[in-house]
Enzyme design. Structure first.
Site, short mmCIF file in Angstrom:
data_model
loop_
_atom_site.label_atom_id
_atom_site.label_comp_id
_atom_site.label_asym_id
_atom_site.label_seq_id
_atom_site.Cartn_x
_atom_site.Cartn_y
_atom_site.Cartn_z
N CYS A 44 0.84 -1.21 0.00
CA CYS A 44 0.00 0.00 0.00
C CYS A 44 0.87 1.25 0.00
CB CYS A 44 -0.91 -0.06 1.23
SG CYS A 44 -1.69 1.48 1.69
N CYS A 47 0.15 3.70 2.81
CA CYS A 47 0.65 3.15 4.07
C CYS A 47 2.13 3.46 4.23
CB CYS A 47 0.45 1.63 4.14
SG CYS A 47 -1.27 1.11 4.06
#
Length: 118
Positions: A44, A47
């Site tokens: 991600c 993230c």
């Protein structure tokens, strides 16, 4: 540099605590007044953008920071209703008090944590 204390209070290291399973997260929440749980995935991009912010918050605030890999802990993520990553869940006094989805600025997250630690 930082070592894990033998009593299990890893938050004292000022580093994020990598969580494996619901029992581990429950223990962190039980042992700390305020816990920021970062539900993330290695693949991600947002993230990865959030990671240095979360690490700074672990070092500079009174909150324990738990990192939960949603791929390795799908049941745990599901039990907290995590549908997208990153999702940050804030616990205070053993209760879930906030849930934030998406990348947030350090100032906003710091203010949120401090509203429960002060």
């Amino acid at each position: 540099m930082a070592t894990e204390p033998s009593d299990g209070h890893a938050a004292a290291t000022g580093e994020p605590i990598y969580v494996d399973g619901e029992e581990a997260l429950d223990q962190i929440v039980a042992e700390n007044d305020v816990v920021l749980a970062d539900f993330y995935a290695d693949w991600c991009g947002p993230c990865q953008m959030l990671e240095p912010i979360v690490e700074t918050l672990a070092e500079e605030t009174e909150a324990a920071v738990a990192k939960v890999d949603v791929d390795a802990n799908q049941m745990l993520a599901s039990s907290y209703g995590v549908r997208g990553v990153p999702t940050l869940v804030l616990f205070a006094d053993g209760e879930q008090v906030e849930e934030i989805v998406g990348v947030q600025g350090e100032d906003r997250l710091r203010s949120l944590i401090e509203s429960y630690t002060n």
